[in-house]
Motif scaffolding. Structure first.
Motif, PDB file in Angstrom:
ATOM      1  N   ILE A 156       7.216  14.065  -7.153  1.00 47.38           N
ATOM      2  CA  ILE A 156       6.946  14.389  -5.745  1.00 47.38           C
ATOM      3  C   ILE A 156       5.923  13.423  -5.163  1.00 47.38           C
ATOM      4  O   ILE A 156       6.069  12.953  -4.021  1.00 47.38           O
ATOM      5  N   LEU A 157       4.888  13.092  -5.927  1.00 44.03           N
ATOM      6  CA  LEU A 157       3.880  12.135  -5.450  1.00 44.03           C
ATOM      7  C   LEU A 157       4.514  10.778  -5.161  1.00 44.03           C
ATOM      8  O   LEU A 157       4.196  10.133  -4.148  1.00 44.03           O
ATOM      9  N   VAL A 158       5.422  10.344  -6.027  1.00 41.21           N
ATOM     10  CA  VAL A 158       6.095   9.061  -5.802  1.00 41.21           C
ATOM     11  C   VAL A 158       6.928   9.102  -4.527  1.00 41.21           C
ATOM     12  O   VAL A 158       6.872   8.190  -3.682  1.00 41.21           O
ATOM     13  N   LEU A 159       7.709  10.165  -4.347  1.00 40.56           N
ATOM     14  CA  LEU A 159       8.586  10.254  -3.179  1.00 40.56           C
ATOM     15  C   LEU A 159       7.791  10.419  -1.887  1.00 40.56           C
ATOM     16  O   LEU A 159       8.174   9.878  -0.841  1.00 40.56           O
ATOM     17  N   VAL A 160       6.682  11.150  -1.933  1.00 37.91           N
ATOM     18  CA  VAL A 160       5.840  11.286  -0.738  1.00 37.91           C
ATOM     19  C   VAL A 160       5.179   9.945  -0.408  1.00 37.91           C
ATOM     20  O   VAL A 160       5.089   9.550   0.761  1.00 37.91           O
ATOM     21  N   GLN A 161       4.714   9.234  -1.434  1.00 43.83           N
ATOM     22  CA  GLN A 161       4.109   7.918  -1.210  1.00 43.83           C
ATOM     23  C   GLN A 161       5.116   6.952  -0.597  1.00 43.83           C
ATOM     24  O   GLN A 161       4.751   6.114   0.232  1.00 43.83           O
ATOM     25  N   GLU A 179       5.664 -11.693   2.106  1.00 45.42           N
ATOM     26  CA  GLU A 179       4.943 -11.118   0.979  1.00 45.42           C
ATOM     27  C   GLU A 179       4.259  -9.807   1.370  1.00 45.42           C
ATOM     28  O   GLU A 179       4.241  -8.846   0.587  1.00 45.42           O
ATOM     29  N   ILE A 180       3.695  -9.752   2.564  1.00 43.88           N
ATOM     30  CA  ILE A 180       3.038  -8.522   3.014  1.00 43.88           C
ATOM     31  C   ILE A 180       4.054  -7.401   3.174  1.00 43.88           C
ATOM     32  O   ILE A 180       3.843  -6.268   2.703  1.00 43.88           O
ATOM     33  N   VAL A 181       5.174  -7.702   3.829  1.00 42.44           N
ATOM     34  CA  VAL A 181       6.197  -6.680   4.049  1.00 42.44           C
ATOM     35  C   VAL A 181       6.774  -6.210   2.721  1.00 42.44           C
ATOM     36  O   VAL A 181       6.981  -5.007   2.504  1.00 42.44           O
ATOM     37  N   GLN A 182       7.029  -7.132   1.811  1.00 43.49           N
ATOM     38  CA  GLN A 182       7.577  -6.760   0.511  1.00 43.49           C
ATOM     39  C   GLN A 182       6.597  -5.887  -0.278  1.00 43.49           C
ATOM     40  O   GLN A 182       7.000  -4.912  -0.927  1.00 43.49           O
ATOM     41  N   LEU A 183       5.308  -6.208  -0.216  1.00 48.62           N
ATOM     42  CA  LEU A 183       4.306  -5.411  -0.927  1.00 48.62           C
ATOM     43  C   LEU A 183       4.241  -3.996  -0.375  1.00 48.62           C
ATOM     44  O   LEU A 183       4.176  -3.018  -1.139  1.00 48.62           O
ATOM     45  N   ILE A 184       4.282  -3.861   0.948  1.00 46.80           N
ATOM     46  CA  ILE A 184       4.213  -2.530   1.549  1.00 46.80           C
ATOM     47  C   ILE A 184       5.494  -1.747   1.256  1.00 46.80           C
ATOM     48  O   ILE A 184       5.450  -0.529   1.005  1.00 46.80           O
ATOM     49  N   LEU A 185       6.639  -2.416   1.262  1.00 47.16           N
ATOM     50  CA  LEU A 185       7.888  -1.732   0.928  1.00 47.16           C
ATOM     51  C   LEU A 185       7.875  -1.253  -0.519  1.00 47.16           C
ATOM     52  O   LEU A 185       8.420  -0.185  -0.836  1.00 47.16           O
ATOM     53  N   ASP A 186       7.257  -2.023  -1.407  1.00 43.35           N
ATOM     54  CA  ASP A 186       7.185  -1.612  -2.811  1.00 43.35           C
ATOM     55  C   ASP A 186       6.285  -0.399  -3.005  1.00 43.35           C
ATOM     56  O   ASP A 186       6.557   0.446  -3.870  1.00 43.35           O
ATOM     57  N   HIS A 187       5.216  -0.301  -2.229  1.00 41.62           N
ATOM     58  CA  HIS A 187       4.236   0.767  -2.412  1.00 41.62           C
ATOM     59  C   HIS A 187       4.348   1.887  -1.380  1.00 41.62           C
ATOM     60  O   HIS A 187       3.598   2.862  -1.464  1.00 41.62           O
ATOM     61  N   GLY A 188       5.215   1.755  -0.386  1.00 45.85           N
ATOM     62  CA  GLY A 188       5.365   2.803   0.614  1.00 45.85           C
ATOM     63  C   GLY A 188       4.370   2.690   1.744  1.00 45.85           C
ATOM     64  O   GLY A 188       4.735   2.542   2.897  1.00 45.85           O
ATOM     65  N   LYS A 189       3.097   2.740   1.435  1.00 43.81           N
ATOM     66  CA  LYS A 189       2.043   2.609   2.438  1.00 43.81           C
ATOM     67  C   LYS A 189       0.787   2.093   1.753  1.00 43.81           C
ATOM     68  O   LYS A 189       0.497   2.471   0.603  1.00 43.81           O
ATOM     69  N   LEU A 190       0.036   1.245   2.442  1.00 43.49           N
ATOM     70  CA  LEU A 190      -1.166   0.641   1.869  1.00 43.49           C
ATOM     71  C   LEU A 190      -2.201   0.427   2.956  1.00 43.49           C
ATOM     72  O   LEU A 190      -1.871   0.310   4.151  1.00 43.49           O
ATOM     73  N   ASP A 210      -8.064  -1.852  11.290  1.00 39.81           N
ATOM     74  CA  ASP A 210      -8.865  -0.742  10.778  1.00 39.81           C
ATOM     75  C   ASP A 210      -8.613  -0.601   9.272  1.00 39.81           C
ATOM     76  O   ASP A 210      -7.478  -0.368   8.833  1.00 39.81           O
ATOM     77  N   ASP A 211      -9.672  -0.736   8.491  1.00 37.28           N
ATOM     78  CA  ASP A 211      -9.525  -0.694   7.033  1.00 37.28           C
ATOM     79  C   ASP A 211      -9.247   0.707   6.504  1.00 37.28           C
ATOM     80  O   ASP A 211      -8.819   0.851   5.347  1.00 37.28           O
ATOM     81  N   ASP A 212      -9.478   1.736   7.284  1.00 37.37           N
ATOM     82  CA  ASP A 212      -9.295   3.111   6.815  1.00 37.37           C
ATOM     83  C   ASP A 212      -7.884   3.649   7.055  1.00 37.37           C
ATOM     84  O   ASP A 212      -7.575   4.766   6.647  1.00 37.37           O
ATOM     85  N   VAL A 213      -7.031   2.871   7.726  1.00 35.95           N
ATOM     86  CA  VAL A 213      -5.694   3.337   8.097  1.00 35.95           C
ATOM     87  C   VAL A 213      -4.677   2.816   7.087  1.00 35.95           C
ATOM     88  O   VAL A 213      -4.717   1.647   6.688  1.00 35.95           O
ATOM     89  N   TYR A 214      -3.774   3.688   6.681  1.00 31.99           N
ATOM     90  CA  TYR A 214      -2.651   3.280   5.834  1.00 31.99           C
ATOM     91  C   TYR A 214      -1.509   2.792   6.725  1.00 31.99           C
ATOM     92  O   TYR A 214      -1.180   3.431   7.732  1.00 31.99           O
ATOM     93  N   PHE A 215      -0.893   1.683   6.350  1.00 34.46           N
ATOM     94  CA  PHE A 215       0.175   1.086   7.145  1.00 34.46           C
ATOM     95  C   PHE A 215       1.490   1.138   6.375  1.00 34.46           C
ATOM     96  O   PHE A 215       1.525   1.002   5.151  1.00 34.46           O
TER      97      PHE A 215
END
Length: 541
Positions: free
Chosen positions: A55-60, A106-117, A232-237
């Protein structure tokens, strides 16, 4: 809940991306609908710790919605559309590279791999090999966020919008006195939809913040505080799929113009879309923002010869005049009728140019429907479908008379079209007992039903492509060669593979490439039927 074909495809996607245990959780949610954690553990027959990790993986990865209510408690729901979007991740990375270079990809691929960062995590992960490149990634990240290719991940995005819409509609209906009319119910739905959209826009307005910076002026000794935007460093994208989908839609429109007219007209359409590209936020827009012919002419390169696509009486026409001629051609100014407007691509008003996304999208979806009817039932099937789309409900004798076809040909053809859900029937009883012998049966094209049936077949095709790729990969010879290539020594020097192994590897890569191309073509048709169906409305699918 999703249908059987959509569920199978989603489970296959989750299995290929996250493994079989996570796929079991996804299968339970797709089969039984929203569930609580206790029910999910019961139906999957897995350990609670494993279920929580899945569930944590799918929510992330933004594939699960969760809600908390007094009646049901904490519930989990599968986000089908978000899962199906994963088939386009490769195209999104390619599009980011075309727009922002390798750093953007590279940025888009990293975010797609992790969901949100968060921003610091993105910069630190990408610049770990070269710390000096952190400034480049920071600039590219700012461009992606300011251009809306990345959007903040909010609490609202993790809740099902359907729940919010139902709640807001109930609140609006409670304000109505007596029995509400159809108009009042429609206004209540529109008010609830506008409220939901306004909340989403307010929640996604974060991401960039104002940073005060002291600058010393040369003319004055006083310090002046000016503000500039910063991430903003506190926001997940997360990746904004709607923004990337606008590029797919624009490419389809450009290709449609090239097929309808010529490549010179397609160049003008590309420049027209480029002029308003920065203001295109979603594929649900019914039309583009206005732009001028001068702005369009400035975006056309001097190397492009527009005169080759038109027969002109003058020897040398200016680029601006040629652009106006092409815009008039695409706006169907020579046919000011409803049929001409339905066949247009743009609209001209007071020297302002609008691209009519809604009109073009309807035409693209209808073209897919007619192509399927022609492939399965020939030209006669297309003739009947076009006749019913243009005229409306007709009985069998009228269809045979207007289409100039014999009854013994029309009757089985109508039955075949109906079995494929391309056309539907409307019963009109002549008596209260609804006796079939005293009932008129009118044939018509139910477009939502037909598009839904076509989408089901396309999802089945995508599932079969994935299964074929998996079967080819698990063939014993190919599996052994791929396992050998995964070794560190072979990965550094593929000459360690024998000639026969290299031939097997080459044949596997050729098959995989063909299957990938086929998958992209099918996914393009899915985009036309599913994503372009939202044009003119802001409802979820």
């Amino acid at each position: 809940m999703a249908d059987a074909e959509t569920s199978r495809l989603c489970v296959q996607i989750v299995r290929s991306h996250f493994g079989p245990l996570t796929a079991n959780v996804a299968s339970a949610l797709l089969t039984r609908g929203r569930l609580s954690l206790a029910h999910l553990i019961r139906y999957t027959m897995m350990k609670p710790r494993t279920v929580r990790a899945a569930i944590l993986v799918l929510v992330q990865q933004n594939i699960l919605w969760h809600s908390n209510s007094e009646e049901e408690g904490d519930m989990l729901e599968f986000n089908t559309l978000e899962c199906l979007m994963r088939l386009r991740f490769g195209r999104y990375v390619w599009q980011a590279e075309q727009l922002f270079g390798s750093s953007g990809a590279e940025i888009v691929q990293l975010i797609l791999d992790h969901g949100k960062l968060q921003s610091p995590d993105i910069i630190s992960r990408l610049s770990i090999q070269n710390p000096k490149s952190s400034s480049l990634y920071s600039q590219t990240l700012y461009k992606l966020i300011s251009s809306a290719y990345l959007k903040p991940s909010t609490l609202l995005s993790h809740h099902s919008p359907r729940d919010k819409r139902i709640k807001y509609e109930a609140e609006e209906k409670a304000k109505l006195a007596g029995f509400p009319t159809a108009k009042e119910l429609r206004e209540a739905q529109e008010t609830a939809e506008a409220r939901l959209k306004r909340e989403e826009e307010e929640a996604e307005s974060v991401g960039l913040k104002r940073k005060p910076k002291d600058l010393i002026s040369h003319r004055s000794s006083k310090k002046k505080a000016t503000e500039e935007d910063m991430v903003d460093d506190d926001v997940y994208f997360r990746v904004n799929f709607d923004k990337f989908n606008t590029h797919i839609r624009n490419k389809l429109i450009e290709m449609a113009v090239g097929e309808r007219f010529n490549q010179s007209a397609a160049l003008v359409m590309r420049a027209t879309l480029k002029a308003s590209e920065a203001r295109q936020k979603s594929v649900s827009d019914a039309r583009s923002d206005p732009t001028s012919t001068a702005a369009i002419a400035m975006l056309i390169s001097d190397d492009d010869d527009l005169s080759t696509g038109l027969v002109s009486s003058t020897k040398k026409a200016s680029s601006a005049s040629l652009v106006k001629d092409y815009l008039g051609l695409m706006s169907a100014v020579d046919n000011p009728t409803p049929a001409g407007k339905a066949a247009s691509f743009i609209s001209l008003a007071d020297n302002k140019v609008h691209v009519e996304f809604e009109i073009v999208s309807k035409r693209l979806r209808r073209r897919v429907l007619e192509a399927v009817a022609r492939e399965r039932h020939g030209d006669d099937g297309v003739r009947i479908v076009r006749l019913l789309l243009d005229i409306g409900k007709m009985d069998e004798k009228q269809i045979a008379k207007v289409a100039m076809m014999p009854n013994n040909v029309v009757r089985p053809l109508l039955a075949a079209l109906s079995s494929d859900f391309l056309i539907s029937t409307q019963e009109v009883p002549r008596s209260a007992d609804r006796n079939p012998t005293r009932t008129f049966y009118l044939w018509h094209v139910d477009l939502p039903k037909a598009y839904s049936a076509l989408l089901g077949h396309l999802y089945k095709t995508l599932y079969n492509i994935g299964m074929r790729r998996q079967a080819e990969q698990e063939e014993p010879t190919v599996k052994a060669v791929l396992a050998k290539r995964a070794r560190t020594d072979v990965a550094q020097d593929e000459n360690l593979l024998s000639r026969m192994e290299r031939d097997v590897l080459k044949e596997w890569e050729t098959k995989r490439e063909k299957l990938t191309v086929l998958e992209m073509r099918v996914e393009e048709v899915v985009f036309i039927l599913r994503d372009l169906d939202k044009v003119g409305s802001h409802e979820d699918i």
